[in-house]
Design an enzyme around this catalytic site. Structure first.
Site, short mmCIF file in Angstrom:
data_model
loop_
_atom_site.label_atom_id
_atom_site.label_comp_id
_atom_site.label_asym_id
_atom_site.label_seq_id
_atom_site.Cartn_x
_atom_site.Cartn_y
_atom_site.Cartn_z
CB THR A 17 -0.95 0.02 1.22
OG1 THR A 17 -0.16 -0.11 2.41
CG2 THR A 17 -1.95 -1.12 1.15
N GLY A 18 2.16 1.16 0.21
CA GLY A 18 3.04 2.32 0.15
C GLY A 18 3.39 2.66 -1.29
CD GLU A 20 9.86 3.58 -4.25
OE1 GLU A 20 10.50 2.73 -4.92
OE2 GLU A 20 9.57 4.71 -4.68
CE LYS A 43 -2.80 1.86 5.29
NZ LYS A 43 -2.16 2.63 4.18
CD GLU A 103 18.76 2.63 -0.32
OE1 GLU A 103 19.98 2.46 -0.50
OE2 GLU A 103 18.07 3.39 -1.02
CE1 TYR A 165 18.36 -4.21 -11.72
CE2 TYR A 165 18.80 -1.86 -11.75
CZ TYR A 165 18.23 -2.97 -11.14
OH TYR A 165 17.54 -2.83 -9.97
CD GLU A 213 29.59 -4.02 -3.72
OE1 GLU A 213 29.27 -3.39 -4.74
OE2 GLU A 213 28.93 -3.98 -2.67
CG HIS A 251 26.06 -2.20 -1.92
ND1 HIS A 251 26.43 -2.77 -3.11
CD2 HIS A 251 24.71 -2.09 -1.98
CE1 HIS A 251 25.36 -2.99 -3.85
NE2 HIS A 251 24.31 -2.59 -3.18
#
Length: 297
Positions: A17-18, A20, A43, A103, A165, A213, A251
């Site tokens: 419901t938010g 994002e 909700k 995050e 991606y 990384e 990160h």
């Protein structure tokens, strides 16, 4: 086939419901994911309308949602301060896969909810601070764009969402069985090794791209695992060769301390395990292209 996520995956969204949660639920629906509802405490009983006359119910708890829909995947889009409670609720409902997109979660919270899931032994956690995972043409759980690649026989595991991606796009003509963004925080649930093990067992994955990384020793541990347990060709890339010592890059886990966690050390460990390591993301894609051309002959 695929790993962790396939045509049989039935998805609920914690935080649907938010803003994002709603936006990315729509994107998941567009990509063919079987989203069957959302969860927002307080909700329950409401519903949310989406395009193409899709209306999804909102439940007050994960347990209610699982009982009503049979969902076996939850994607979590709740604010950082509520994420630990959301994951604990998913684990208590024994949902098999929890994908934590959020995050900025305190490391203490992540460590506690991951240990909680580990002790329960019923829920695989992917993330946090990750883009989720996609098995192209089957299901998409998270925020990964579904239209940048195709189904195929490459497995991808990556700490970096952006590089996930890029690799998907650059190798779109070969396609992927599953792409997993594991996140780059200091503490995460599913690791490179977990994905390498699953891809090794998947008969429809011919080769694996592993993106790491700087920071920590996850890539070195993955290299040791590859050397002992992975027979399929692996191509790697390590982000952060130009990162200055002591500065967090991207990160929270991507930080070099002295000689520990450098890109060069990780590259050397991977190459010693027989992994071809690209100098750039595009160079890494070219290495995998060469592998796949040999495999397909």
């Amino acid at each position: 086939m695929a790993i962790f996520l396939d045509n049989d995956s039935t998805v609920i969204v914690q935080g649907m419901t938010g803003a994002e949660g709603r936006k990315h639920t729509q994107r998941m629906l567009h990509s063919g994911t079987r989203v069957v509802g959302g969860v927002t405490p307080g909700k329950g009983g409401q519903s949310v309308d989406f395009e193409d006359d899709v209306q999804l119910p909102v439940f007050g708890s994960v347990t209610e949602a699982v009982e009503a829909t049979g969902a076996n995947v939850t994607v979590i889009f709740v604010p950082a301060k509520f994420t630990k409670a959301a994951v604990v609720e998913a684990v208590d409902a024994a949902i098999p896969l929890a994908v934590v997109i959020t995050e900025g979660i305190p490391v203490k919270d992540t460590a506690e909810f991951f240990r909680y899931a580990e002790d329960a032994g019923t829920t695989r956690v992917i993330g946090p601070n990750c883009p989720g995972l996609i098995s192209p043409g089957q299901s998409n759980a998270g925020i990964i764009p579904a239209d940048i690649t195709s189904a195929g026989r490459i497995g991808l595991v990556s700490k970096s969402g952006t590089l996930t991606y890029q690799m998907m796009y650059e190798l779109r003509d070969f396609g992927f069985s599953t792409c997993v963004g594991i996140g780059g925080d200091p503490v995460i649930g599913t690791t490179h090794i977990d994905c390498l093990e699953a891809f090794e067992k998947d008969p429809d994955t011919d080769a694996i791209v592993m993106i790491g990384e700087i920071g920590g020793d996850a890539e070195e541990r993955a290299a040791a695992y590859i050397k002992e347990h992975v027979s399929k060709p692996v191509v790697g890339y390590v982000a952060g060769f130009t990162a200055p010592e002591g500065k967090t890059m991207g990160h929270a886990g991507a930080i070099v301390s002295g000689s520990s966690g450098t890109a060069e050390a990780k590259k050397q460990a991977l190459e010693a395990a027989g992994v071809k390591v690209g100098k750039t993301p595009s160079g890494t894609a070219e290495l995998m292209r060469e592998v796949m051309e040999r495999v397909s002959r």
